[in-house]
Design a protein around this motif. Structure first.
Motif, PDB file in Angstrom:
ATOM      1  N   VAL A   5      -6.320  -6.119   3.363  1.00 34.25           N
ATOM      2  CA  VAL A   5      -6.512  -6.888   2.138  1.00 34.25           C
ATOM      3  C   VAL A   5      -7.451  -6.094   1.241  1.00 34.25           C
ATOM      4  CG1 VAL A   5      -7.369  -9.041   1.174  1.00 34.25           C
ATOM      5  CG2 VAL A   5      -6.210  -9.049   3.380  1.00 34.25           C
ATOM      6  N   CYS A   6      -7.092  -5.985  -0.009  1.00 34.77           N
ATOM      7  CA  CYS A   6      -7.925  -5.275  -0.970  1.00 34.77           C
ATOM      8  C   CYS A   6      -8.045  -6.132  -2.235  1.00 34.77           C
ATOM      9  CB  CYS A   6      -7.310  -3.923  -1.312  1.00 34.77           C
ATOM     10  SG  CYS A   6      -8.332  -2.913  -2.402  1.00 34.77           S
ATOM     11  N   MET A  56      -4.493  -7.624  -3.162  1.00 29.15           N
ATOM     12  CA  MET A  56      -3.351  -6.891  -2.622  1.00 29.15           C
ATOM     13  C   MET A  56      -3.372  -7.026  -1.106  1.00 29.15           C
ATOM     14  SD  MET A  56      -3.472  -3.370  -4.860  1.00 29.15           S
ATOM     15  CE  MET A  56      -5.057  -2.843  -4.213  1.00 29.15           C
ATOM     16  N   ALA A  57      -2.200  -7.138  -0.501  1.00 29.61           N
ATOM     17  CA  ALA A  57      -2.109  -7.238   0.949  1.00 29.61           C
ATOM     18  C   ALA A  57      -0.996  -6.332   1.467  1.00 29.61           C
ATOM     19  CB  ALA A  57      -1.840  -8.673   1.371  1.00 29.61           C
ATOM     20  N   CYS A  58      -1.280  -5.715   2.618  1.00 23.68           N
ATOM     21  CA  CYS A  58      -0.322  -4.830   3.276  1.00 23.68           C
ATOM     22  C   CYS A  58      -0.321  -5.166   4.763  1.00 23.68           C
ATOM     23  CB  CYS A  58      -0.740  -3.375   3.061  1.00 23.68           C
ATOM     24  SG  CYS A  58       0.305  -2.163   3.873  1.00 23.68           S
ATOM     25  N   VAL A  59       0.864  -5.238   5.361  1.00 24.71           N
ATOM     26  CA  VAL A  59       0.997  -5.531   6.788  1.00 24.71           C
ATOM     27  C   VAL A  59       1.748  -4.377   7.446  1.00 24.71           C
ATOM     28  CG1 VAL A  59       1.937  -7.130   8.494  1.00 24.71           C
ATOM     29  CG2 VAL A  59       1.079  -8.007   6.321  1.00 24.71           C
ATOM     30  N   ALA A  60       1.213  -3.910   8.581  1.00 26.86           N
ATOM     31  CA  ALA A  60       1.872  -2.830   9.326  1.00 26.86           C
ATOM     32  C   ALA A  60       1.405  -2.877  10.773  1.00 26.86           C
ATOM     33  CB  ALA A  60       1.548  -1.474   8.700  1.00 26.86           C
ATOM     34  N   ASN A  61       1.990  -2.005  11.588  1.00 26.46           N
ATOM     35  CA  ASN A  61       1.605  -1.910  12.993  1.00 26.46           C
ATOM     36  C   ASN A  61       0.405  -1.004  13.219  1.00 26.46           C
ATOM     37  OD1 ASN A  61       3.632  -3.585  13.909  1.00 26.46           O
ATOM     38  ND2 ASN A  61       5.095  -1.914  14.078  1.00 26.46           N
ATOM     39  N   ASP A  62       0.114  -0.151  12.246  1.00 31.10           N
ATOM     40  CA  ASP A  62      -0.912   0.881  12.404  1.00 31.10           C
ATOM     41  C   ASP A  62      -1.995   0.736  11.341  1.00 31.10           C
ATOM     42  OD1 ASP A  62      -2.144   3.308  13.249  1.00 31.10           O
ATOM     43  OD2 ASP A  62      -1.002   4.409  11.723  1.00 31.10           O
ATOM     44  N   ALA A  63      -3.251   0.662  11.764  1.00 33.40           N
ATOM     45  CA  ALA A  63      -4.364   0.518  10.822  1.00 33.40           C
ATOM     46  C   ALA A  63      -4.469   1.730   9.897  1.00 33.40           C
ATOM     47  CB  ALA A  63      -5.673   0.316  11.579  1.00 33.40           C
TER      48      ALA A  63
END
Length: 93
Positions: A5-6, A56-63
């Protein structure tokens, strides 16, 4: 699953009305969504015409990937001449 989250605070010096602000933000949000597949929304100060706060939000498997995407999104925002980045706060969940 990693959620990044930014929150960014922007100053829009050339804006003389809410309509001007909406045009700038609409273009910026579309660019961020299209280029990075981010969720983007104006989350504060909707009634001020020279200030905006975007979430802004981003979802993924890797930080690492989430950090990279958010960093690139911030670089795009910094490159837009119509806005000035005042503050950015990133958080990984």
């Amino acid at each position: 699953m990693v959620v990044g989250v930014c929150t960014v605070e922007l100053f829009i010096p050339e804006s003389q009305s809410l309509k001007d602000k909406r045009q700038v933000l609409h273009s910026l949000k579309d660019r961020l969504r299209g280029k990075f597949n981010l969720s983007v929304a104006e989350v504060e100060d909707q009634d001020l015409w020279q200030k905006a706060v975007l979430g802004m939000a981003c979802v993924a498997n890797d930080a690492g990937h989430v950090e990279q995407v958010l960093e690139q999104a911030l670089n795009v925002i910094k490159g837009v001449p119509a806005v000035e980045l005042v503050r950015a706060h990133r958080e990984l969940l």
